[in-house]
Design an enzyme around this catalytic site. Structure first.
Site, PDB file in Angstrom:
ATOM      1  N   GLU A 169      60.538  95.386   8.453  1.00 45.77           N
ATOM      2  CA  GLU A 169      59.378  94.582   8.060  1.00 45.77           C
ATOM      3  C   GLU A 169      59.249  94.462   6.546  1.00 45.77           C
ATOM      4  OE1 GLU A 169      54.506  94.452   8.519  1.00 45.77           O
ATOM      5  OE2 GLU A 169      55.547  96.390   8.423  1.00 45.77           O
ATOM      6  N   SER A 228      47.853  91.655  12.768  1.00 42.67           N
ATOM      7  CA  SER A 228      49.203  92.207  12.886  1.00 42.67           C
ATOM      8  C   SER A 228      49.341  93.216  14.015  1.00 42.67           C
ATOM      9  CB  SER A 228      49.611  92.868  11.563  1.00 42.67           C
ATOM     10  OG  SER A 228      49.757  91.907  10.550  1.00 42.67           O
ATOM     11  N   HIS A 240      44.198  85.206   7.449  1.00 42.93           N
ATOM     12  CA  HIS A 240      45.336  84.753   8.242  1.00 42.93           C
ATOM     13  C   HIS A 240      45.123  83.314   8.706  1.00 42.93           C
ATOM     14  CE1 HIS A 240      46.341  89.177   9.549  1.00 42.93           C
ATOM     15  NE2 HIS A 240      46.385  88.989   8.235  1.00 42.93           N
ATOM     16  N   ASP A 256      54.737  87.470  11.944  1.00 44.33           N
ATOM     17  CA  ASP A 256      53.729  87.789  12.961  1.00 44.33           C
ATOM     18  C   ASP A 256      52.620  86.746  12.985  1.00 44.33           C
ATOM     19  OD1 ASP A 256      52.946  88.614  10.443  1.00 44.33           O
ATOM     20  OD2 ASP A 256      52.134  90.536  11.080  1.00 44.33           O
ATOM     21  N   HIS A 257      52.275  86.248  11.803  1.00 49.25           N
ATOM     22  CA  HIS A 257      51.216  85.242  11.684  1.00 49.25           C
ATOM     23  C   HIS A 257      51.359  84.565  10.336  1.00 49.25           C
ATOM     24  CE1 HIS A 257      49.239  87.907   8.834  1.00 49.25           C
ATOM     25  NE2 HIS A 257      49.417  88.905   9.694  1.00 49.25           N
TER      26      HIS A 257
END
Length: 532
Positions: free
Chosen positions: A365, A146, A487, A411-412
């Site tokens: 967020e 992140s 992730h 973000d991912h």
């Protein structure tokens, strides 16, 4: 009037706050040694310990990414342009660790909560008119964290994992390189401030966490959140400025008019207790919240829901909200009378920033989607996603689509999947009743590639999960044994509504996103719709 409502001046903080009940926080999940490739469990994996990760030399130059952004914008401008409207305001929503699989599963859960089969439902941002895909890899990592992603989608430049706000020329923990002006980046928040716009951010993690820090911090280690962290992570806190200090004392952080999230301890000395009953974390004796208030006449600090909702936003210059000592509690675990929801934070932030006739940039967020996916608790991840989509809907409802661009992305991803041909209406958190493994054992609809529980018997065979799954706090099965989920590296979705939203289509580098927002709102040094 109870203790959570009494108003008093706390000399230990030097700020006007309300006392409140201490609530437990969410455990930190991010290991920088694992992210940088310096920690490998040899007992579990056969590979040698990784010494480092390769970065292509040309990608160390920020101009490399600026050039790609220029090219990607130019290609989009060759297409028919539906309008030439400028975005007075830009709101960027970031679902941390929110892959398309999580979006799909949350959509199904939303429908199932409404008594439907679920698959036919939609999240608020899925109804936006324009969608695209963002490529999330970072300069030295196939799968990002992140920190490097925040640098991409807020500063417009890709960098190495764990870096924030500095180029890929900066190696892990190299404070000297991070302070070199040639390696330091600026964010769309700073670009917006230079045009006289108001700025702010909202997060369910901490004010110094990786994602929001992309808007203001410049650091060679995302863990340098306070001076104690700098020392603990191998650097000199007397010369290497921690992220909390950067936020309060440096541009653009000191100019934010709204900062909402957790992480109060990063701003207070370890000799005093914060508003949530926990000791501060700083070793230098500095009370950054007192310093912040001294720099902002008419500012206010709030630490619980009652205080937040009682603020007259037109009567204060700026607001800091610190609602937990560390990251905020999951929505499902939170005391709803004490901790505000993401929608409530979003509404107050928008109302505050809307007072500027020149417009604003706001970053919001949903940070605990990522935490829940790391815990491989799919139920919590989906609930956090549904809280996120409510905030997006609220933002779209209370802003003008003619002058406010809203961009939603992640973000991912996370290595979670929906598989196995379950029938329509199968509970998304339950068992696939329409298939079984080679031993005749039915399996979960949702599965993670890696995580803490494989649900195996003493012979290494899968056990039935009928009495285990289904509840929101159940640990979802995984294949690879690790202490936490990991992730994933696939592209993530981009959803846009408002002026110039038509540009957020196709496949784009993640680092192009802030340049597109800057084009739409006429900030920064690149192409602008106002130039036309």
């Amino acid at each position: 009037m109870d203790s959570s409502q009494r108003q008093l001046l706390l000399p230990i903080l030097g700020l006007l706050v309300l006392t409140g009940t201490a609530l437990s926080g969410v455990q930190e999940m991010h290991n920088v040694l694992e992210l940088t490739g310096q920690a490998v469990n040899k007992l579990r994996f056969s590979t040698d310990v990784a010494i480092g990760k390769y970065t292509p030399p040309e990608e160390m130059d920020p101009q490399f990414w600026y050039n790609i952004a220029d090219e990607e914008i130019a290609k989009r401008l060759l297409l028919p342009q539906p309008n030439a409207q400028k975005a007075k305001n830009v709101i960027m929503f970031l679902g941390d660790g929110m892959p398309l699989a999580t979006i799909t599963a949350a959509r199904i859960l939303k429908g199932q909560r409404q008594g439907k089969t679920g698959e036919e439902s939609s999240l608020s941002f899925e109804q936006f008119p324009y969608t695209g895909l963002s490529r999330t890899y970072c300069t030295n990592s196939q799968v990002p964290d992140s920190a490097c992603t925040a640098t991409a989608y807020l500063c417009g430049v890709k960098t190495n994992v764990v870096n924030i706000g500095v180029s890929a020329a900066v190696e892990f923990n190299n404070c000297t390189a991070s302070q070199d002006p040639a390696n330091r980046l600026t964010s769309i928040a700073e670009w917006s401030q230079k045009e006289g716009k108001s700025t702010g951010f909202v997060t369910t993690t901490t004010l110094t966490h990786a994602s929001p820090s992309g808007a203001y911090a410049k650091t060679a280690n995302r863990k340098w959140e306070c001076d104690t962290d700098v020392t603990k992570n191998g650097a000199d806190a007397s010369t290497c400025i921690d992220m909390a200090t950067q936020l309060v004392t440096q541009t653009p952080g000191k100019n934010f008019e709204v900062m909402f999230g957790g992480g109060m301890g990063k701003f207070l000395p370890n000799t005093i207790e914060d508003s949530h009953g926990k000791a501060g974390e700083r070793s230098d004796g500095v009370n950054l919240l007192s310093r912040w208030q001294g720099l902002h006449d008419g500012s206010v600090l709030v630490t619980n829901r009652k205080q937040l909702l009682s603020v007259n936003v037109s009567a204060v210059s700026s607001i800091v909200g610190l609602f937990q000592s560390k990251v905020m509690d999951f929505h499902m675990d939170a005391d709803a009378t004490y901790q505000p929801t993401l929608s409530e934070l979003t509404e107050v932030a928008i109302k505050k920033l809307s007072h500027n006739d020149k417009g604003y940039f706001l970053f919001i967020e949903g940070g605990l989607i990522d935490y829940a996916n790391h815990f491989t608790k799919a139920g919590y991840a989906l609930d956090e996603t549904l809280e996120f989509e409510k905030a997006v809907q609220l933002a779209r409802d209370i802003t003008n689509i003619e002058d406010t661009l809203i961009v939603v992305t992640a973000d991912h991803g996370h290595a979670v999947s929906i598989a196995g041909y379950p029938g329509r209406g199968t509970p998304i958190l339950g068992i696939n009743q329409h298939d079984a493994d080679l031993n005749g054992v039915k399996y979960s609809v949702l599965n993670y590639a890696a995580g803490p529980n494989q649900y195996l018997d003493e012979n290494g065979q899968r056990i039935p999960l009928d009495d285990i799954l289904g509840s929101y706090d159940a640990i979802t099965p995984s294949y690879i044994a690790k202490d936490a989920g990991v992730h994933s590296g696939e592209d993530v979705g981009v959803f846009a509504s408002g002026p110039q939203s038509h540009l957020f289509t196709g496949v784009m580098q993640q680092s192009t996103i802030p340049h597109l927002m800057a084009y739409a709102s006429c900030v920064g040094s690149g192409k602008k719709v106002c130039d036309n």
